[in-house]
Design a protein around this motif. Structure first.
Motif, PDB file in Angstrom:
ATOM      1  N   UNK A  97      43.280  48.376  27.955  1.00  0.00           N
ATOM      2  CA  UNK A  97      42.593  48.485  26.665  1.00  0.00           C
ATOM      3  C   UNK A  97      41.317  47.662  26.698  1.00  0.00           C
ATOM      4  N   UNK A  98      40.563  47.761  27.778  1.00  0.00           N
ATOM      5  CA  UNK A  98      39.321  47.011  27.874  1.00  0.00           C
ATOM      6  C   UNK A  98      39.041  46.579  29.288  1.00  0.00           C
ATOM      7  N   UNK A  99      37.954  45.839  29.426  1.00  0.00           N
ATOM      8  CA  UNK A  99      37.502  45.367  30.730  1.00  0.00           C
ATOM      9  C   UNK A  99      38.341  44.187  31.217  1.00  0.00           C
ATOM     10  N   UNK A 100      38.511  44.044  32.537  1.00  0.00           N
ATOM     11  CA  UNK A 100      39.239  42.891  33.082  1.00  0.00           C
ATOM     12  C   UNK A 100      38.526  41.578  32.756  1.00  0.00           C
ATOM     13  N   UNK A 101      39.315  40.525  32.645  1.00  0.00           N
ATOM     14  CA  UNK A 101      38.807  39.173  32.395  1.00  0.00           C
ATOM     15  C   UNK A 101      39.174  38.327  33.608  1.00  0.00           C
ATOM     16  N   UNK A 102      38.190  37.605  34.147  1.00  0.00           N
ATOM     17  CA  UNK A 102      38.416  36.725  35.286  1.00  0.00           C
ATOM     18  C   UNK A 102      38.543  35.312  34.739  1.00  0.00           C
ATOM     19  N   UNK A 114      48.284  41.997  30.640  1.00  0.00           N
ATOM     20  CA  UNK A 114      48.873  41.992  31.981  1.00  0.00           C
ATOM     21  C   UNK A 114      48.035  41.038  32.827  1.00  0.00           C
ATOM     22  N   UNK A 115      48.701  40.235  33.668  1.00  0.00           N
ATOM     23  CA  UNK A 115      48.009  39.182  34.416  1.00  0.00           C
ATOM     24  C   UNK A 115      48.484  39.148  35.855  1.00  0.00           C
ATOM     25  N   UNK A 116      47.530  38.886  36.759  1.00  0.00           N
ATOM     26  CA  UNK A 116      47.869  38.547  38.130  1.00  0.00           C
ATOM     27  C   UNK A 116      47.274  37.166  38.403  1.00  0.00           C
ATOM     28  N   UNK A 117      48.072  36.286  38.975  1.00  0.00           N
ATOM     29  CA  UNK A 117      47.622  34.934  39.331  1.00  0.00           C
ATOM     30  C   UNK A 117      47.450  34.861  40.833  1.00  0.00           C
ATOM     31  N   UNK A 118      46.396  34.175  41.259  1.00  0.00           N
ATOM     32  CA  UNK A 118      46.180  33.960  42.688  1.00  0.00           C
ATOM     33  C   UNK A 118      45.431  32.658  42.895  1.00  0.00           C
ATOM     34  N   UNK A 119      45.491  32.136  44.111  1.00  0.00           N
ATOM     35  CA  UNK A 119      44.767  30.911  44.444  1.00  0.00           C
ATOM     36  C   UNK A 119      43.640  31.262  45.398  1.00  0.00           C
ATOM     37  N   UNK A 120      42.749  30.323  45.589  1.00  0.00           N
ATOM     38  CA  UNK A 120      41.694  30.524  46.578  1.00  0.00           C
ATOM     39  C   UNK A 120      40.305  30.499  45.997  1.00  0.00           C
ATOM     40  N   UNK A 121      39.370  30.964  46.802  1.00  0.00           N
ATOM     41  CA  UNK A 121      37.954  30.908  46.458  1.00  0.00           C
ATOM     42  C   UNK A 121      37.607  31.869  45.331  1.00  0.00           C
ATOM     43  N   UNK A 122      36.453  31.612  44.733  1.00  0.00           N
ATOM     44  CA  UNK A 122      35.938  32.456  43.663  1.00  0.00           C
ATOM     45  C   UNK A 122      34.973  33.462  44.264  1.00  0.00           C
ATOM     46  N   UNK A 123      35.515  34.487  44.886  1.00  0.00           N
ATOM     47  CA  UNK A 123      34.666  35.481  45.531  1.00  0.00           C
ATOM     48  C   UNK A 123      34.927  36.861  44.938  1.00  0.00           C
ATOM     49  N   UNK A 124      33.912  37.713  45.033  1.00  0.00           N
ATOM     50  CA  UNK A 124      34.046  39.095  44.567  1.00  0.00           C
ATOM     51  C   UNK A 124      35.162  39.802  45.327  1.00  0.00           C
ATOM     52  N   UNK A 125      35.254  39.577  46.626  1.00  0.00           N
ATOM     53  CA  UNK A 125      36.268  40.234  47.456  1.00  0.00           C
ATOM     54  C   UNK A 125      37.679  39.892  46.975  1.00  0.00           C
ATOM     55  N   UNK A 126      37.942  38.613  46.728  1.00  0.00           N
ATOM     56  CA  UNK A 126      39.273  38.201  46.258  1.00  0.00           C
ATOM     57  C   UNK A 126      39.537  38.735  44.855  1.00  0.00           C
ATOM     58  N   UNK A 127      38.514  38.716  44.008  1.00  0.00           N
ATOM     59  CA  UNK A 127      38.645  39.261  42.650  1.00  0.00           C
ATOM     60  C   UNK A 127      39.023  40.738  42.718  1.00  0.00           C
ATOM     61  N   UNK A 128      38.277  41.524  43.478  1.00  0.00           N
ATOM     62  CA  UNK A 128      38.527  42.964  43.545  1.00  0.00           C
ATOM     63  C   UNK A 128      39.876  43.288  44.165  1.00  0.00           C
ATOM     64  N   UNK A 129      40.271  42.533  45.194  1.00  0.00           N
ATOM     65  CA  UNK A 129      41.580  42.760  45.827  1.00  0.00           C
ATOM     66  C   UNK A 129      42.712  42.500  44.820  1.00  0.00           C
ATOM     67  N   UNK A 130      42.607  41.417  44.056  1.00  0.00           N
ATOM     68  CA  UNK A 130      43.660  41.098  43.093  1.00  0.00           C
ATOM     69  C   UNK A 130      43.619  42.004  41.873  1.00  0.00           C
ATOM     70  N   UNK A 131      42.442  42.448  41.476  1.00  0.00           N
ATOM     71  CA  UNK A 131      42.343  43.422  40.384  1.00  0.00           C
ATOM     72  C   UNK A 131      43.023  44.728  40.800  1.00  0.00           C
ATOM     73  N   UNK A 132      42.840  45.157  42.034  1.00  0.00           N
ATOM     74  CA  UNK A 132      43.500  46.371  42.524  1.00  0.00           C
ATOM     75  C   UNK A 132      45.021  46.199  42.488  1.00  0.00           C
ATOM     76  N   UNK A 133      45.513  45.020  42.881  1.00  0.00           N
ATOM     77  CA  UNK A 133      46.964  44.738  42.810  1.00  0.00           C
ATOM     78  C   UNK A 133      47.470  44.855  41.383  1.00  0.00           C
ATOM     79  N   UNK A 134      46.712  44.271  40.439  1.00  0.00           N
ATOM     80  CA  UNK A 134      47.116  44.311  39.033  1.00  0.00           C
ATOM     81  C   UNK A 134      47.122  45.740  38.517  1.00  0.00           C
TER      82      UNK A 134
END
Length: 166
Positions: free
Chosen positions: A134-139, A102-122
Protein backbone atom coordinates in the motif's frame (compact mmCIF):
# COMPACT_ATOMS: atom_id res chain seq x y z
CA UNK A 1 0.46 6.70 14.68
CA UNK A 2 3.96 8.13 14.53
CA UNK A 3 5.09 11.75 14.67
CA UNK A 4 8.04 12.63 12.49
CA UNK A 5 10.23 15.54 11.51
CA UNK A 6 10.73 15.27 7.77
CA UNK A 7 12.73 16.90 5.01
CA UNK A 8 12.80 16.29 1.25
CA UNK A 9 16.06 15.86 -0.68
CA UNK A 10 17.04 15.00 -4.24
CA UNK A 11 19.66 12.46 -5.21
CA UNK A 12 20.43 8.77 -5.25
CA UNK A 13 19.21 6.38 -2.56
CA UNK A 14 22.59 6.09 -0.84
CA UNK A 15 23.20 9.86 -0.60
CA UNK A 16 19.74 11.06 0.43
CA UNK A 17 20.09 10.17 4.12
CA UNK A 18 23.35 12.08 4.43
CA UNK A 19 21.92 15.14 2.65
CA UNK A 20 18.87 15.21 4.92
CA UNK A 21 20.61 14.44 8.21
CA UNK A 22 21.94 17.95 8.99
CA UNK A 23 18.60 19.87 8.81
CA UNK A 24 16.85 17.19 10.86
CA UNK A 25 19.66 16.96 13.41
CA UNK A 26 19.72 20.76 13.71
CA UNK A 27 15.98 20.72 14.42
CA UNK A 28 16.29 18.27 17.33
CA UNK A 29 19.41 20.13 18.54
CA UNK A 30 17.56 23.41 19.06
CA UNK A 31 16.87 24.90 15.59
CA UNK A 32 13.24 25.34 16.58
CA UNK A 33 11.06 28.17 17.93
CA UNK A 34 11.53 27.15 21.57
CA UNK A 35 15.26 26.42 21.05
CA UNK A 36 14.72 23.19 22.98
CA UNK A 37 16.51 19.93 22.36
CA UNK A 38 14.61 16.78 21.44
CA UNK A 39 16.01 13.34 22.18
CA UNK A 40 17.32 11.46 19.14
CA UNK A 41 15.23 8.39 18.40
CA UNK A 42 15.53 5.57 15.89
CA UNK A 43 15.08 4.81 13.12
CA UNK A 44 16.02 7.35 10.52
CA UNK A 45 13.66 6.46 7.68
CA UNK A 46 13.88 7.20 3.99
CA UNK A 47 11.15 6.79 1.38
CA UNK A 48 10.91 7.70 -2.30
CA UNK A 49 8.49 10.53 -3.04
CA UNK A 50 7.09 11.77 -6.29
CA UNK A 51 4.25 11.62 -8.71
CA UNK A 52 2.50 8.27 -8.64
CA UNK A 53 0.85 6.45 -11.51
CA UNK A 54 -1.41 3.41 -11.44
CA UNK A 55 0.07 0.10 -12.61
CA UNK A 56 -1.51 -3.25 -13.30
CA UNK A 57 1.23 -5.23 -11.54
CA UNK A 58 3.06 -5.99 -9.32
CA UNK A 59 2.82 -3.39 -6.56
CA UNK A 60 0.03 -1.06 -7.66
CA UNK A 61 2.00 2.19 -7.70
CA UNK A 62 5.40 3.44 -8.79
CA UNK A 63 7.29 6.59 -7.88
CA UNK A 64 8.64 8.69 -10.73
CA UNK A 65 11.33 10.86 -9.20
CA UNK A 66 14.65 10.80 -7.45
CA UNK A 67 13.29 12.72 -4.47
CA UNK A 68 13.35 11.23 -0.99
CA UNK A 69 11.50 12.01 2.23
CA UNK A 70 13.84 11.41 5.16
CA UNK A 71 12.34 11.35 8.64
CA UNK A 72 13.38 11.32 12.27
CA UNK A 73 10.83 9.68 14.57
CA UNK A 74 9.80 11.97 17.41
CA UNK A 75 9.67 10.77 21.02
CA UNK A 76 6.27 9.55 22.18
CA UNK A 77 6.06 12.07 25.03
CA UNK A 78 5.24 14.77 22.43
CA UNK A 79 2.08 15.38 20.45
CA UNK A 80 2.06 17.12 17.09
CA UNK A 81 0.80 20.21 18.96
CA UNK A 82 3.57 20.16 21.58
CA UNK A 83 6.54 19.58 19.26
CA UNK A 84 8.53 22.79 18.83
CA UNK A 85 8.05 24.49 15.47
CA UNK A 86 11.10 24.10 13.17
CA UNK A 87 12.93 27.30 12.21
CA UNK A 88 14.18 25.73 8.95
CA UNK A 89 11.39 25.77 6.34
CA UNK A 90 12.81 22.55 4.83
CA UNK A 91 11.82 20.66 8.00
CA UNK A 92 8.16 19.87 8.54
CA UNK A 93 6.33 17.99 11.25
CA UNK A 94 3.65 15.46 10.44
CA UNK A 95 1.75 12.52 11.84
CA UNK A 96 1.83 9.19 10.04
CA UNK A 97 -1.40 7.28 10.70
CA UNK A 98 -1.22 3.84 12.28
CA UNK A 99 -0.80 1.14 9.68
CA UNK A 100 0.04 -2.52 9.18
CA UNK A 101 3.59 -3.04 7.91
CA UNK A 102 5.60 -5.96 6.55
CA UNK A 103 9.29 -5.75 7.53
CA UNK A 104 12.57 -7.40 6.72
CA UNK A 105 15.52 -6.80 9.06
CA UNK A 106 19.13 -7.13 7.98
CA UNK A 107 22.59 -6.05 9.10
CA UNK A 108 25.45 -4.60 7.14
CA UNK A 109 26.36 -1.65 4.99
CA UNK A 110 23.99 0.99 3.68
CA UNK A 111 24.25 0.16 0.00
CA UNK A 112 21.76 0.13 -2.86
CA UNK A 113 22.69 -3.50 -3.61
CA UNK A 114 21.88 -4.69 -0.08
CA UNK A 115 18.69 -2.60 -0.03
CA UNK A 116 17.45 -4.03 -3.33
CA UNK A 117 18.36 -7.62 -2.39
CA UNK A 118 16.44 -7.37 0.90
CA UNK A 119 13.51 -5.56 -0.71
CA UNK A 120 13.23 -8.46 -3.19
CA UNK A 121 13.21 -10.91 -0.24
CA UNK A 122 10.44 -8.93 1.45
CA UNK A 123 8.35 -8.74 -1.73
CA UNK A 124 8.71 -12.51 -2.26
CA UNK A 125 7.58 -13.15 1.32
CA UNK A 126 4.62 -10.77 0.91
CA UNK A 127 3.60 -12.49 -2.32
CA UNK A 128 3.77 -15.91 -0.62
CA UNK A 129 1.56 -14.59 2.20
CA UNK A 130 -0.89 -12.94 -0.22
CA UNK A 131 -0.16 -9.42 1.03
CA UNK A 132 -0.51 -6.36 -1.22
CA UNK A 133 1.71 -3.30 -0.82
CA UNK A 134 0.00 0.00 0.00
CA UNK A 135 2.79 2.41 -0.89
CA UNK A 136 6.48 2.84 -1.45
CA UNK A 137 9.08 0.92 0.60
CA UNK A 138 10.67 2.69 3.57
CA UNK A 139 14.37 2.19 4.35
CA UNK A 140 14.96 2.41 8.11
CA UNK A 141 18.42 2.71 9.66
CA UNK A 142 18.95 2.46 13.40
CA UNK A 143 22.62 3.17 13.99
CA UNK A 144 25.00 6.10 13.61
CA UNK A 145 27.45 5.94 10.70
CA UNK A 146 30.41 5.15 12.99
CA UNK A 147 28.81 1.82 14.02
CA UNK A 148 30.78 -1.06 12.48
CA UNK A 149 28.92 -2.32 9.41
CA UNK A 150 28.35 -5.81 10.82
CA UNK A 151 26.59 -4.37 13.90
CA UNK A 152 24.24 -2.05 11.97
CA UNK A 153 20.52 -2.76 12.12
CA UNK A 154 18.57 -1.93 8.97
CA UNK A 155 15.00 -2.61 7.95
CA UNK A 156 12.84 -2.25 4.90
CA UNK A 157 9.19 -1.61 5.68
CA UNK A 158 6.24 -1.82 3.31
CA UNK A 159 2.74 -0.73 4.32
CA UNK A 160 0.25 -3.51 3.68
CA UNK A 161 -3.29 -3.04 2.41
CA UNK A 162 -5.72 -3.95 5.17
CA UNK A 163 -7.82 -7.05 4.49
CA UNK A 164 -6.36 -7.60 1.01
CA UNK A 165 -4.91 -10.93 -0.02
CA UNK A 166 -3.65 -11.55 -3.56
Amino acid sequence: PQMVAETMVDGPLEEAGNKAFRPLFNYISGANRSQGQIAMTAPVAQQRKGEKIAMTAPVGQSALSNQWAVTFMMPTNYTIETLPEPTDPKVRLRTIPARRIAVVRYSGTWSRRRYERNLARLREWMKAKGLAAAGEPIWARYNPPFTPWLLRRNEILVSVEQGVRN
